[in-house]
Design a protein around this motif. Structure first.
Motif, PDB file in Angstrom:
ATOM      1  N   LEU A 157      -5.760  14.508  41.094  1.00 49.56           N
ATOM      2  CA  LEU A 157      -6.435  15.901  40.580  1.00 49.56           C
ATOM      3  C   LEU A 157      -7.277  15.467  39.350  1.00 49.56           C
ATOM      4  CD1 LEU A 157      -3.414  18.409  40.427  1.00 49.56           C
ATOM      5  CD2 LEU A 157      -5.174  18.235  42.005  1.00 49.56           C
ATOM      6  N   ALA A 158      -7.108  14.317  38.630  1.00 48.91           N
ATOM      7  CA  ALA A 158      -7.893  14.114  37.615  1.00 48.91           C
ATOM      8  C   ALA A 158      -9.343  13.413  38.214  1.00 48.91           C
ATOM      9  CB  ALA A 158      -7.397  12.861  36.872  1.00 48.91           C
ATOM     10  N   ARG A 159      -9.526  13.287  39.354  1.00 47.01           N
ATOM     11  CA  ARG A 159     -10.665  12.714  40.025  1.00 47.01           C
ATOM     12  C   ARG A 159     -11.432  13.787  40.534  1.00 47.01           C
ATOM     13  NH1 ARG A 159      -8.056   9.253  44.101  1.00 47.01           N
ATOM     14  NH2 ARG A 159     -10.070   9.858  45.285  1.00 47.01           N
ATOM     15  N   PHE A 160     -10.852  14.890  40.733  1.00 46.14           N
ATOM     16  CA  PHE A 160     -11.636  16.086  41.354  1.00 46.14           C
ATOM     17  C   PHE A 160     -12.294  16.798  40.561  1.00 46.14           C
ATOM     18  CE2 PHE A 160      -8.162  16.967  45.142  1.00 46.14           C
ATOM     19  CZ  PHE A 160      -8.522  15.592  45.600  1.00 46.14           C
ATOM     20  N   PRO A 161     -13.294  17.649  41.321  1.00 45.93           N
ATOM     21  CA  PRO A 161     -13.911  18.554  40.397  1.00 45.93           C
ATOM     22  C   PRO A 161     -13.338  19.706  39.322  1.00 45.93           C
ATOM     23  CG  PRO A 161     -14.406  19.064  42.629  1.00 45.93           C
ATOM     24  CD  PRO A 161     -13.157  18.225  42.597  1.00 45.93           C
ATOM     25  N   GLU A 162     -14.117  19.982  38.309  1.00 42.40           N
ATOM     26  CA  GLU A 162     -13.647  20.769  37.236  1.00 42.40           C
ATOM     27  C   GLU A 162     -12.765  22.082  37.935  1.00 42.40           C
ATOM     28  OE1 GLU A 162     -15.014  23.077  33.382  1.00 42.40           O
ATOM     29  OE2 GLU A 162     -16.308  21.400  34.050  1.00 42.40           O
ATOM     30  N   GLY A 163     -11.717  22.164  37.429  1.00 40.24           N
ATOM     31  CA  GLY A 163     -11.045  23.650  37.928  1.00 40.24           C
ATOM     32  C   GLY A 163      -9.796  23.210  38.986  1.00 40.24           C
ATOM     33  N   ALA A 164     -10.060  22.007  39.523  1.00 42.61           N
ATOM     34  CA  ALA A 164      -8.831  21.627  40.247  1.00 42.61           C
ATOM     35  C   ALA A 164      -7.515  21.338  39.626  1.00 42.61           C
ATOM     36  CB  ALA A 164      -9.269  20.352  41.158  1.00 42.61           C
ATOM     37  N   ARG A 165      -7.703  20.713  38.428  1.00 46.02           N
ATOM     38  CA  ARG A 165      -6.521  20.581  37.802  1.00 46.02           C
ATOM     39  C   ARG A 165      -5.885  21.838  37.318  1.00 46.02           C
ATOM     40  NH1 ARG A 165      -6.527  15.922  33.147  1.00 46.02           N
ATOM     41  NH2 ARG A 165      -5.936  14.610  34.929  1.00 46.02           N
ATOM     42  N   GLY A 166      -6.474  22.603  36.809  1.00 45.08           N
ATOM     43  CA  GLY A 166      -6.190  23.887  36.283  1.00 45.08           C
ATOM     44  C   GLY A 166      -5.470  24.622  37.293  1.00 45.08           C
ATOM     45  N   PHE A 167      -5.917  24.616  38.471  1.00 43.12           N
ATOM     46  CA  PHE A 167      -5.497  25.491  39.651  1.00 43.12           C
ATOM     47  C   PHE A 167      -3.932  24.845  39.807  1.00 43.12           C
ATOM     48  CE2 PHE A 167      -4.566  26.280  43.852  1.00 43.12           C
ATOM     49  CZ  PHE A 167      -5.388  27.410  44.380  1.00 43.12           C
ATOM     50  N   TRP A 168      -3.560  23.698  39.885  1.00 36.18           N
ATOM     51  CA  TRP A 168      -2.378  23.341  40.050  1.00 36.18           C
ATOM     52  C   TRP A 168      -1.330  23.411  38.724  1.00 36.18           C
ATOM     53  CZ3 TRP A 168      -0.544  24.255  44.418  1.00 36.18           C
ATOM     54  CH2 TRP A 168      -1.591  23.916  45.621  1.00 36.18           C
ATOM     55  N   GLU A 169      -1.912  23.893  37.460  1.00 37.64           N
ATOM     56  CA  GLU A 169      -1.078  23.879  36.453  1.00 37.64           C
ATOM     57  C   GLU A 169      -0.043  25.106  36.553  1.00 37.64           C
ATOM     58  OE1 GLU A 169      -3.507  24.154  33.095  1.00 37.64           O
ATOM     59  OE2 GLU A 169      -4.198  21.917  33.219  1.00 37.64           O
ATOM     60  N   PRO A 170       1.059  24.858  36.315  1.00 36.34           N
ATOM     61  CA  PRO A 170       2.185  25.836  36.416  1.00 36.34           C
ATOM     62  C   PRO A 170       2.240  26.791  35.148  1.00 36.34           C
ATOM     63  CG  PRO A 170       3.468  23.636  35.986  1.00 36.34           C
ATOM     64  CD  PRO A 170       1.881  23.455  36.066  1.00 36.34           C
TER      65      PRO A 170
END
Length: 139
Positions: A126-139
């Protein structure tokens, strides 16, 4: 070479995930959890390049990997990450007449999914993905 354990236990692991997602979301059925998960996956997938989507699928357990790519329209327009409320409305559009995903669907799937993947590999990806991807998977 023997059949990898990932394949031998695929159905049991998938059902374990569905029960987890059902209970996390406070749902009454694994069928409802299945639709919720598929909706969340499709919303996320629409925001990734094909290469990123395949990389994401590869960190999922085998049956969730299959669900992630099911009904994939490669010609579908790529969307930007939006606020969670907007993306949750999009989750609910999948089989809308039979979709009982709660307002917390993305969070609920994220929490459940993290318990069924290698979380370190998941976060590295997720750290390599576009902005927003990491936040999408935050619980």
């Amino acid at each position: 070479m023997p059949v990898p354990a990932e394949y031998e236990r695929a159905s049991a692991q998938f059902y374990d995930y569905l029960v987890d997602a059902r209970d996390t979301a406070g749902l009454w059925s694994t069928h409802v959890a299945y639709t919720m998960t598929q909706g969340v996956f499709q919303v996320f997938r629409r925001r990734l390049s094909t290469n990123d989507a395949i990389a994401f699928a590869n960190v999922l357990p085998i049956c969730l990997r299959a669900l992630f790519v099911t009904d994939w329209n490669l010609d579908e327009e790529r969307k930007p990450f939006e606020d969670r409320e907007s993306m949750t409305r999009e989750v609910k559009l999948l089989r809308a007449e039979h979709n009982f995903s709660p307002e917390t669907a993305i969070r609920d799937v994220a929490q459940s999914l993290r318990r069924h993947v290698d979380e370190e590999a998941f976060d590295r990806l997720l750290a390599r993905f576009p902005e927003g991807a990491r936040g999408f998977w935050e619980p």
